[in-house]
Design an enzyme around this catalytic site. Structure first.
Site, short mmCIF file in Angstrom:
data_model
loop_
_atom_site.label_atom_id
_atom_site.label_comp_id
_atom_site.label_asym_id
_atom_site.label_seq_id
_atom_site.Cartn_x
_atom_site.Cartn_y
_atom_site.Cartn_z
N CYS A 521 50.71 -58.03 57.66
CA CYS A 521 51.29 -56.77 57.19
C CYS A 521 50.50 -56.25 56.01
O CYS A 521 49.89 -57.03 55.29
CB CYS A 521 52.73 -56.98 56.74
SG CYS A 521 53.79 -57.62 58.04
N HIS A 699 33.24 -63.88 59.46
CA HIS A 699 34.57 -63.96 60.06
C HIS A 699 34.87 -65.34 60.62
O HIS A 699 35.99 -65.61 61.04
CB HIS A 699 34.74 -62.89 61.13
CG HIS A 699 34.42 -61.52 60.60
ND1 HIS A 699 33.14 -61.03 60.54
CD2 HIS A 699 35.21 -60.56 60.06
CE1 HIS A 699 33.17 -59.81 60.00
NE2 HIS A 699 34.41 -59.51 59.70
#
Ligand code: GLN
Ligand code: ZN
Length: 765
Positions: A521, A699
């Site tokens: 979120c 990543h």
């Protein structure tokens, strides 16, 4: 009676309950049964809250363990082969493996791709389809949830992603094929779903076809009519739902579809309501999305009622009202904000407050304005107060924008001149090495920041600890032999929040969470007023970092477009205006950095591409003002100061000209994952300035080999002059651990050395 309904409700929970439960389950610290219980509780609570706010048709199917598009894939049995799924029902392990590449009790596997949902910051899991794709009803989740809601006594409206949008959003794998050819196989499953819903006593289904807000090829537009003719069924009514933008050339397509009702986004495209009305056959329901599902401002209810009343007179009970889109994109409940300035708070409405607003509108339309006179009055007063608030309007800021002069966007000399002046003092070797800004955000760093925020340690102690971290990062970089150093960003929690907190015109919530993907979120800042910079924001840290080394220290800022695109923005002025205000504030920071002796400055524009409008016809306008804002920020410096920018994505092809127009001296970009494929665009487009195609994919925890990095750079030399190439990772290192970072950067520097051997030593300038 006009029906007040909702297109979807945030699923994550006002306190991110679902996030916590999901992560616990993924860690193996709870059973699925526990997660399921929590899900059930949340659903019941959300239906309850919506019903209490007056929603008559409750959305079902908007709840998801991860993503509603992935849910649709599960429902349709679209599971790529590598997941070895042959079962009847897509189980939770398969589901999470598709979403994240791993799940309790499942083998690790390559997850499905994730990409942005239209122009929102929500990301969906991209369905993968093959030419001979089979579809089979493979999940009962939707039906179970319908039964669950009905058992609680609610009147429901199941939400489905329509077949054309589903296909459009999917990615074809293997041999090239036309996705429309899959309709033959796909539609029977949709038919089956509708039939089952009908059998369970459902009257209305919400069929989402958001692609009607996009540029569609003629074949897709034509397909709409055929598809919805096939899906017509006597027993169940479909509300064909569009959102996020005007329909334009798709407007008549939508109006003509043989469905019982349509929903349009009357916030993004109020100007189309009249045209839709004139095309609307007189049996159809028209649902108007009149309350903004994409932003957090209170609506002016009196004004809305005034606009809607004649439409109500004309349509009677065929007029429905709803938020413009699913409320997934706004936080749940303003009541949880206890620290917001009361004045600012009085201007806001989160998901539940938006539903309350709709209830007032509905009563006004059905019972007359006097029935809700007080509420209308209250809303009008607050909207009026906001317009006039001194908190919002700053004369100096407005004056500066008014005096805007194109000359502010241009550096003194062109790149060809600047690069020589810069090299004269930088004296960089060929293939100079640098990093993108952040170094690992260790638990210790986060703890100190947290303590400081909660008042547990004094500013002096905080500053000393951060300085220690900076010194550590600088020492590490010197040891590694990097050429242009960074301070490491230890003091930053988030690249937007850090600046927003120091700028005027921004507000922050405690619980204003919006789902970005899965359990992730974000809490976007709220830009509520004219933006100004009361004091320098980064200069002291940068100056300190520079004092520790003779190597050039790169100052680090987040650019105006990225700050804008990752915030809730004002609705009382164009985005371009807000962006330019931020640009001016940052321009002063750039000037201060330069004055403090920081003469390499990076302005990150990680979110520039994300802001692209949905329709290509609107792109140029956006790119024009976005690039202009960047240039206003950057162009304050003298020729000898080197401006860098960074973008963490690789889909450049269609906006290459705009990126070049930003005229940064150096751009660092993501390329390592696409194996430098990206650089092919440089065959067609001659990128004029310095460029660092990221050679180290940050990543993953994997440490690339020297040979891999050398090879990637060799590929780059095929397209870009050796003198303009930089060697760097493809993004910031904050999510990595020091041991990996050390090892990877050591090799990266070694790769640069080997390239220098190969291509000659001294950079010519
Ligand atoms: N300077 C930022 C960092 O290194 C850039 C982050 C980003 O591009 N998302 O963390
Ligand atoms: Zn990045």
């Amino acid at each position: 009676m006009t029906i007040q309904h909702n297109l979807g409700f945030p699923r994550i929970g006002a306190q991110r309950e679902l996030k916590r439960a999901l992560e616990q389950y993924w860690r193996g610290d709870s059973e699925f049964a526990e997660l399921e219980q929590l899900g059930q509780r949340l659903r019941a609570q959300h239906w309850q809250q919506q019903a209490a706010a007056g929603v008559e048709l409750l959305p079902v199917g908007d709840f998801s363990w991860y993503d509603q598009v992935l849910d649709m894939s599960a429902t349709l049995g679209v599971v790529p082969q590598r997941f070895h799924w042959f079962g009847a029902e897509v189980d939770i392990t398969t589901y999470f493996r598709m979403a994240r590449g791993r799940a309790p009790g499942g083998e690790p596997v390559n997850a499905c791709e994730m990409t942005k949902w239209f122009d929102t910051n929500y990301h969906y899991i991209v369905p993968e389809l093959v030419a001979e794709q089979k579809f089979k009803l493979s999940s009962n989740k939707l039906f179970n949830e319908v039964a669950e809601a009905q058992a609680l006594g609610f009147r429901v409206k199941p939400v489905l992603l329509g077949p054309l949008s589903y296909l459009w959003l999917a990615k074809g794998k293997g041999a090239d094929f036309d996705k429309l050819q899959l309709l033959e196989a796909l539609l029977p499953v949709y038919g089956e779903i509708l039939q089952r819903l009908e059998r369970s006593g459902v009257e209305w289904v919400q069929m989402d076809e958001p692609i009607l807000a996009l540029d569609l090829p003629q074949a897709w537009r034509t397909a709409f009519e055929a598809v919805y003719t096939r899906l017509q069924s006597r027993g169940i009514k479909q509300l064909l739902t569009t959102y996020f933008g005007p329909l334009r050339d798709n407007l008549t397509t939508l109006c003509r579809l043989p469905v019982a009702g349509i929903h349009i986004d009357a916030v993004r495209a109020p100007e189309e309501v009249a045209a839709v009305l004139s095309w609307l056959p007189n049996y159809k329901v028209l649902s108007l999305g009149v309350v903004d599902g994409r932003n957090i401002w209170r609506s002016d209810l009196a004004q809305l009622v005034q606009w809607l009343a004649p439409l109500k007179a004309q349509l009677g009970e065929r007029l429905w009202i709803a938020p413009s889109c699913s409320l997934l994109h706004v936080p749940v409940d303003l009541a949880h904000e206890v620290k917001l300035e009361p004045e600012i708070k009085s201007w806001l409405a989160f998901a539940l407050q938006k539903l309350d607003e709709l209830a007032v509108i509905k009563r006004a339309l059905c019972e007359g304005v006097t029935a809700v006179a007080e509420a209308l009055d209250h809303s009008a007063r607050l909207c009026q107060a906001r317009k006039a608030s001194r908190r919002i309007h700053k004369t100096e800021v407005k004056a500066r924008l008014e005096a805007f002069d194109e000359a502010l966007t241009e550096r003194d000399s062109p790149y060809s001149v600047r690069s020589v002046v810069q090299q004269a003092w930088l004296k960089l070797p060929l293939f100079p090495t640098t990093t993108i800004g952040s170094f690992p955000q260790t638990a210790a760093i986060r703890q100190i920041r947290q303590q400081y925020k909660q008042g547990g340690i004094t500013p002096a102690v905080y500053q000393a600890s951060m300085r220690e971290e900076i010194a550590f990062a600088v020492g590490a970089q010197e040891q590694l032999g990097l050429d242009v150093l960074v301070h490491g960003e230890a003091e930053r929690n988030d690249m937007v929040e850090y600046f927003g907190e120091q700028l005027e015109g921004f507000a922050f919530t405690q619980n204003g969470w919006v789902q970005s993907y899965g359990s992730r979120c974000v809490k976007p800042p709220i830009i509520y007023g004219d933006v100004s910079r009361p004091a320098a924001m980064t200069v002291e840290w940068a100056r300190y970092a520079q004092s520790l080394t003779k190597k050039p220290m790169k100052g680090m800022l987040t650019g105006p477009v990225t700050i804008l695109n990752w915030s809730f923005v004002r609705d009382d002025q164009p985005r371009a205006t807000s962006c330019l205000q931020i640009a001016f504030a940052l321009r002063d920071e750039v000037a201060d950095l330069e004055r403090a002796g920081i003469k390499v400055i990076q302005i990150d524009e990680a979110a520039l591409r994300e802001g692209l409008p949905l329709r290509q016809a609107d792109w140029q306008h956006y790119l024009d003002w976005a690039v202009r804002a960047f240039k206003v920020t950057a162009a304050v410096v003298a020729d000898e100061t080197q401006i860098h920018t960074h973008m963490c994505y690789s889909e450049f092809n269609d906006i290459m000209a705009a990126i070049a127009a930003m005229d940064a001296d150096v751009i660092t970009i993501e390329t390592s994952r696409s194996d430098m494929e990206l650089l092919e665009v440089f065959e067609r487009f001659h990128y004029p300035n310095g460029i660092g195609p990221g050679v180290y994919d940050i990543h993953t925890p994997n440490v690339p080999t020297i040979a891999e990095m050398v090879l990637l750079m060799q590929k780059a030399t095929a397209h870009i002059a050796v003198e303009r190439l930089w060697v760097n990772p493809d993004c910031g290192l904050k999510t990595r651990q020091w041991p990996e970072v050390d090892a990877a950067l050591q090799r990266m520097v070694a790769a640069a050395h080997s390239l220098r051997q190969e291509y000659g030593y001294q950079k010519v300038g």
